[in-house]
Motif scaffolding. Structure first.
Motif, PDB file in Angstrom:
ATOM      1  N   PHE A 171      -7.550   4.832  -5.346  1.00 31.01           N
ATOM      2  CA  PHE A 171      -7.785   3.387  -5.480  1.00 31.01           C
ATOM      3  C   PHE A 171      -8.317   3.013  -6.865  1.00 31.01           C
ATOM      4  O   PHE A 171      -8.042   1.925  -7.371  1.00 31.01           O
ATOM      5  CB  PHE A 171      -8.771   2.930  -4.396  1.00 31.01           C
ATOM      6  CG  PHE A 171      -9.100   1.467  -4.465  1.00 31.01           C
ATOM      7  CD1 PHE A 171      -8.152   0.510  -4.123  1.00 31.01           C
ATOM      8  CD2 PHE A 171     -10.352   1.033  -4.885  1.00 31.01           C
ATOM      9  CE1 PHE A 171      -8.443  -0.842  -4.186  1.00 31.01           C
ATOM     10  CE2 PHE A 171     -10.655  -0.323  -4.946  1.00 31.01           C
ATOM     11  CZ  PHE A 171      -9.692  -1.256  -4.598  1.00 31.01           C
ATOM     12  N   ASN A 172      -9.063   3.910  -7.493  1.00 36.12           N
ATOM     13  CA  ASN A 172      -9.626   3.625  -8.819  1.00 36.12           C
ATOM     14  C   ASN A 172      -8.543   3.469  -9.878  1.00 36.12           C
ATOM     15  O   ASN A 172      -8.801   2.944 -10.960  1.00 36.12           O
ATOM     16  CB  ASN A 172     -10.599   4.735  -9.240  1.00 36.12           C
ATOM     17  CG  ASN A 172     -11.865   4.728  -8.410  1.00 36.12           C
ATOM     18  OD1 ASN A 172     -12.255   3.698  -7.873  1.00 36.12           O
ATOM     19  ND2 ASN A 172     -12.514   5.874  -8.295  1.00 36.12           N
ATOM     20  N   VAL A 226      -8.548  -0.956   2.329  1.00 32.23           N
ATOM     21  CA  VAL A 226      -8.843  -0.272   1.078  1.00 32.23           C
ATOM     22  C   VAL A 226      -8.887   1.241   1.252  1.00 32.23           C
ATOM     23  O   VAL A 226      -8.452   1.998   0.377  1.00 32.23           O
ATOM     24  CB  VAL A 226     -10.164  -0.817   0.498  1.00 32.23           C
ATOM     25  CG1 VAL A 226     -11.015   0.222  -0.122  1.00 32.23           C
ATOM     26  CG2 VAL A 226      -9.882  -1.875  -0.552  1.00 32.23           C
ATOM     27  N   GLN A 228       0.564   7.182  -6.760  1.00 31.59           N
ATOM     28  CA  GLN A 228      -0.880   7.134  -6.903  1.00 31.59           C
ATOM     29  C   GLN A 228      -1.392   7.774  -8.188  1.00 31.59           C
ATOM     30  O   GLN A 228      -2.477   7.428  -8.669  1.00 31.59           O
ATOM     31  CB  GLN A 228      -1.547   7.836  -5.709  1.00 31.59           C
ATOM     32  CG  GLN A 228      -1.128   9.290  -5.538  1.00 31.59           C
ATOM     33  CD  GLN A 228      -1.854   9.966  -4.403  1.00 31.59           C
ATOM     34  OE1 GLN A 228      -3.042  10.211  -4.484  1.00 31.59           O
ATOM     35  NE2 GLN A 228      -1.138  10.220  -3.312  1.00 31.59           N
ATOM     36  N   ILE A 269      -5.694   3.135   0.667  1.00 30.74           N
ATOM     37  CA  ILE A 269      -5.107   3.162  -0.680  1.00 30.74           C
ATOM     38  C   ILE A 269      -5.544   4.433  -1.393  1.00 30.74           C
ATOM     39  O   ILE A 269      -6.732   4.630  -1.666  1.00 30.74           O
ATOM     40  CB  ILE A 269      -5.525   1.920  -1.492  1.00 30.74           C
ATOM     41  CG1 ILE A 269      -5.080   0.647  -0.769  1.00 30.74           C
ATOM     42  CG2 ILE A 269      -4.930   1.982  -2.894  1.00 30.74           C
ATOM     43  CD1 ILE A 269      -5.546  -0.637  -1.432  1.00 30.74           C
ATOM     44  N   ILE A 277       0.838  -1.207   0.000  1.00 31.97           N
ATOM     45  CA  ILE A 277       0.000   0.000   0.000  1.00 31.97           C
ATOM     46  C   ILE A 277       0.867   1.249   0.000  1.00 31.97           C
ATOM     47  O   ILE A 277       0.592   2.221  -0.719  1.00 31.97           O
ATOM     48  CB  ILE A 277      -0.953  -0.008   1.214  1.00 31.97           C
ATOM     49  CG1 ILE A 277      -1.996  -1.109   1.057  1.00 31.97           C
ATOM     50  CG2 ILE A 277      -1.632   1.350   1.377  1.00 31.97           C
ATOM     51  CD1 ILE A 277      -2.908  -1.285   2.255  1.00 31.97           C
ATOM     52  N   SER A 337       2.279   1.746  -3.460  1.00 32.22           N
ATOM     53  CA  SER A 337       1.204   2.156  -4.371  1.00 32.22           C
ATOM     54  C   SER A 337       0.855   3.624  -4.182  1.00 32.22           C
ATOM     55  O   SER A 337       0.674   4.370  -5.144  1.00 32.22           O
ATOM     56  CB  SER A 337      -0.034   1.283  -4.143  1.00 32.22           C
ATOM     57  OG  SER A 337      -1.119   1.724  -4.931  1.00 32.22           O
ATOM     58  N   ASN A 338       0.763   4.055  -2.941  1.00 31.68           N
ATOM     59  CA  ASN A 338       0.403   5.450  -2.648  1.00 31.68           C
ATOM     60  C   ASN A 338       1.479   6.424  -3.133  1.00 31.68           C
ATOM     61  O   ASN A 338       1.182   7.569  -3.491  1.00 31.68           O
ATOM     62  CB  ASN A 338       0.173   5.636  -1.148  1.00 31.68           C
ATOM     63  CG  ASN A 338      -1.114   4.992  -0.677  1.00 31.68           C
ATOM     64  OD1 ASN A 338      -1.970   4.625  -1.486  1.00 31.68           O
ATOM     65  ND2 ASN A 338      -1.257   4.837   0.622  1.00 31.68           N
TER      66      ASN A 338
END
Length: 303
Positions: A258-259, A252, A185, A255, A178, A181-182
């Protein structure tokens, strides 16, 4: 006298036009050289990322699934760079002769130069992708879950009373994914979790319930010991996927964007294959073989 003056004017105009054309051709040629140099630098960056990926695969820091996904992205990037290089080469040929240059300038050279300029203006966006790929490879490694504490010989599910302890073991991996990923983003991306299950080399009692369960799953009542252990290790991988999916679902809300993130899980049973090749003293009933290795990556979806 008038004719002589007219000729002088015509010659002067032609000379001026020729001089202007030469200057324009020289300007275009210099621009193409700059683009070619920039392309070479970018190509070296992409080659470096590809080399790092190969080294990480050799060192067992990434697995073949992630390596293949990285390779697909690198190939797309390289294909586009090669296409741009071909355009530059074509324009350099058209700009090598003044007569050819004049004929091709408006219909071919000028429009293609505009396209190349647009491609270079997107360099910063591509650089963010390169940084993300390098960053991910630098962090790449496997996480070893010593599930012998949960998976005794012949077992593949984590008991209810052990689930909380197991979750605490798995959470750092989820948090790391996470966090990475962030960090990226704004880039459309795919998180891949590869879970490889392993088994020791013991046979499975043909009169036991596990043998019957595995036989039914495989639709094969005469499966070999190796096939049985491969199926058992696959079930262990699937069990871990179940828990990781649950843990990621709980987080979730952490995150960002997230989309823009896709998540995929790959579970594979490696059976009696030795998990860590540097370990040379594995035993047949070695609990160090009843483990699950987990690799993860977050790769950009755009080149």
């Amino acid at each position: 006298m008038h004719i002589r003056n007219l000729l002088v004017v015509i010659i002067t105009i032609l000379a001026a036009v020729s001089c202007t054309g030469s200057r324009k051709m020289a300007k275009v040629s210099n621009k193409l050289k700059e683009l070619k140099s920039a392309q070479a630098t970018e190509g070296n960056k992409v080659s470096s990322i590809s080399l790092i990926g190969s080294e990480k695969l050799y060192a067992n820091k990434i697995d073949s699934n992630i390596s293949n996904r990285l390779g697909v992205r690198i190939s797309k990037i390289q294909f586009r760079l090669d296409s741009v290089n071909r355009q530059i080469d074509s324009l350099q040929i058209l700009s090598s002769d003044l007569k050819t240059f004049r004929k091709a300038y408006r219909k071919e050279i000028k429009p293609k130069l505009a396209q190349l300029k647009g491609f270079r203006q997107q360099y910063e966006n591509r650089m963010q992708v390169y940084i993300m790929l390098e960053d991910g490879l630098n962090l790449a490694n496997y996480t070893l879950f010593d599930l012998a504490a949960f998976f005794g010989p012949g077992l593949y599910t984590i008991p209810k009373e052990q689930e909380q302890v197991a979750a605490q073991s798995f959470m750092p991996l989820v948090d790391s994914l996470i966090s990475f990923s962030n960090k990226y983003q704004s880039i459309p991306r795919t998180a891949t979790l590869v879970i490889l299950g392993f088994a020791d080399g013991q046979g499975i009692n043909p009169d036991g319930s596990l043998y019957l369960t595995l036989s039914n799953m495989m639709n094969n009542t005469a499966a070999s010991k190796e096939d049985m252990n491969r199926k058992l290790s696959e079930l262990r991988a699937i069990e871990l996927i179940t828990h990781l999916t649950r843990l990621l679902g709980r987080k979730v809300n952490e995150i960002q964007n997230f989309n823009n993130l896709k998540v995929e899980y790959i579970g594979q049973g490696k059976g009696e294959t030795y998990p860590i090749l540097t370990i040379k003293d594995y035993k047949v009933d070695d609990e160090r073989r009843r483990i699950v290795l987990c690799y993860w990556s977050v790769l950009p979806d755009q080149e």
